[in-house]
Scaffold this active site. Structure first.
Site, PDB file in Angstrom:
ATOM      1  N   GLY A 109       0.772  -1.063   0.233  1.00 28.17           N
ATOM      2  CA  GLY A 109      -0.006  -0.037   0.153  1.00 28.17           C
ATOM      3  C   GLY A 109       0.701   1.413   0.058  1.00 28.17           C
ATOM      4  O   GLY A 109       0.461   2.295   0.348  1.00 28.17           O
ATOM      5  N   PRO A 142      -9.138  -6.446  -4.412  1.00 30.79           N
ATOM      6  CA  PRO A 142      -9.574  -5.322  -5.274  1.00 30.79           C
ATOM      7  C   PRO A 142      -8.317  -4.161  -5.012  1.00 30.79           C
ATOM      8  O   PRO A 142      -8.413  -3.435  -6.054  1.00 30.79           O
ATOM      9  CB  PRO A 142     -10.869  -4.727  -4.428  1.00 30.79           C
ATOM     10  CG  PRO A 142     -10.766  -5.463  -2.895  1.00 30.79           C
ATOM     11  CD  PRO A 142     -10.048  -6.699  -3.032  1.00 30.79           C
ATOM     12  N   HIS A 146      -7.155  -2.571  -8.390  1.00 30.42           N
ATOM     13  CA  HIS A 146      -7.271  -1.059  -8.636  1.00 30.42           C
ATOM     14  C   HIS A 146      -5.879  -0.381  -9.098  1.00 30.42           C
ATOM     15  O   HIS A 146      -5.711   0.463 -10.058  1.00 30.42           O
ATOM     16  CB  HIS A 146      -7.627  -0.287  -7.457  1.00 30.42           C
ATOM     17  CG  HIS A 146      -7.685   1.173  -7.186  1.00 30.42           C
ATOM     18  ND1 HIS A 146      -8.475   1.916  -8.199  1.00 30.42           N
ATOM     19  CD2 HIS A 146      -6.651   1.973  -6.895  1.00 30.42           C
ATOM     20  CE1 HIS A 146      -7.995   3.160  -7.772  1.00 30.42           C
ATOM     21  NE2 HIS A 146      -6.998   3.247  -6.953  1.00 30.42           N
ATOM     22  N   TYR A 148      -3.623  -2.253 -10.769  1.00 33.59           N
ATOM     23  CA  TYR A 148      -3.260  -2.807 -12.138  1.00 33.59           C
ATOM     24  C   TYR A 148      -4.165  -1.797 -13.006  1.00 33.59           C
ATOM     25  O   TYR A 148      -3.515  -1.398 -14.159  1.00 33.59           O
ATOM     26  CB  TYR A 148      -3.784  -4.150 -12.406  1.00 33.59           C
ATOM     27  CG  TYR A 148      -2.982  -5.079 -11.536  1.00 33.59           C
ATOM     28  CD1 TYR A 148      -1.477  -4.974 -10.991  1.00 33.59           C
ATOM     29  CD2 TYR A 148      -3.696  -6.135 -10.894  1.00 33.59           C
ATOM     30  CE1 TYR A 148      -0.933  -5.761 -10.419  1.00 33.59           C
ATOM     31  CE2 TYR A 148      -2.907  -7.084 -10.062  1.00 33.59           C
ATOM     32  CZ  TYR A 148      -1.587  -6.900  -9.741  1.00 33.59           C
ATOM     33  OH  TYR A 148      -0.817  -7.688  -8.946  1.00 33.59           O
TER      34      TYR A 148
END
Length: 191
Positions: A109, A142, A146, A148
């Site tokens: 992240g 998810p 996102h 990608y």
């Protein structure tokens, strides 16, 4: 486990990370990263391997012209935080698959994976002259999907219930990027 190998060659260098080849000295670290529970889940990894099998895998990959397996390391500290690969490289159809794993939650992240993907996409489309690079992402991830999409990958379809993990079936989304899409997104002129 933190691995600092500053003397290792850097194949591709970005602003905060660099990608480098994997070698025999990395077997212990790669073995440990392979058993991080959340990374195994996000990558759908079922297989278990011994350290000896990991060493043989690294050696085989170094001789395999149909794949490029690299480690992702932080520029500031040389700490290895994951791995990335182009695999199933098809020189006739100019296509390959790409996969990535950022092994520890404290590095996820933060954009390190996105930067690593950008470096390997540049290598794949620029140096290897690929036309198509594809990947798969599980519907329970998810955040990765996102990233990608931000990178420019396009959703192509869903393989229904294609992954069986932890007593449940999960859908797998196929995504791809074509060379002209890559050049348009990253403002790279046609050659």
């Amino acid at each position: 486990m933190m691995t600092n190998l500053a003397s290792q060659p850097k194949l591709l260098t970005g602003n905060r990370v660099y990608l480098r080849p994997m070698n025999g000295e990395d077997a212990q670290m790669y073995y440990e990263q392979l058993y991080v529970a959340e990374t195994r889940r996000l990558t759908g990894t079922h297989k278990f391997a011994t350290k000896e099998q990991i060493s043989r895998y690294i050696e085989a990959k170094s001789q395999d012209s149909s794949s490029v397996l690299l480690l992702i390391a932080l520029k500031e500290t040389d700490e290895v935080i994951g791995d990335i690969a182009l695999q199933d490289i098809d020189t006739i159809n100019r296509s390959a698959g790409i996969r990535i794993a950022i092994s520890y939650e404290q590095h996820q992240g933060q954009g390190f994976g996105q930067e690593g993907m950008q470096l390997l996409l540049e290598y794949g489309f620029g140096v290897l002259n690929l036309y198509r690079i594809e990947l798969e992402v599980f519907t329970f991830n998810p955040r990765a999907a996102h990233v990608y999409e931000k990178l420019g990958f396009v959703r192509e379809g869903v393989k229904r219930k294609a992954l069986y993990y932890n007593h449940q079936y999960h859908d797998v989304v196929t995504m791809s990027m074509l060379a002209d899409e890559y050049r348009a997104k990253y403002s790279i002129p046609e050659s």
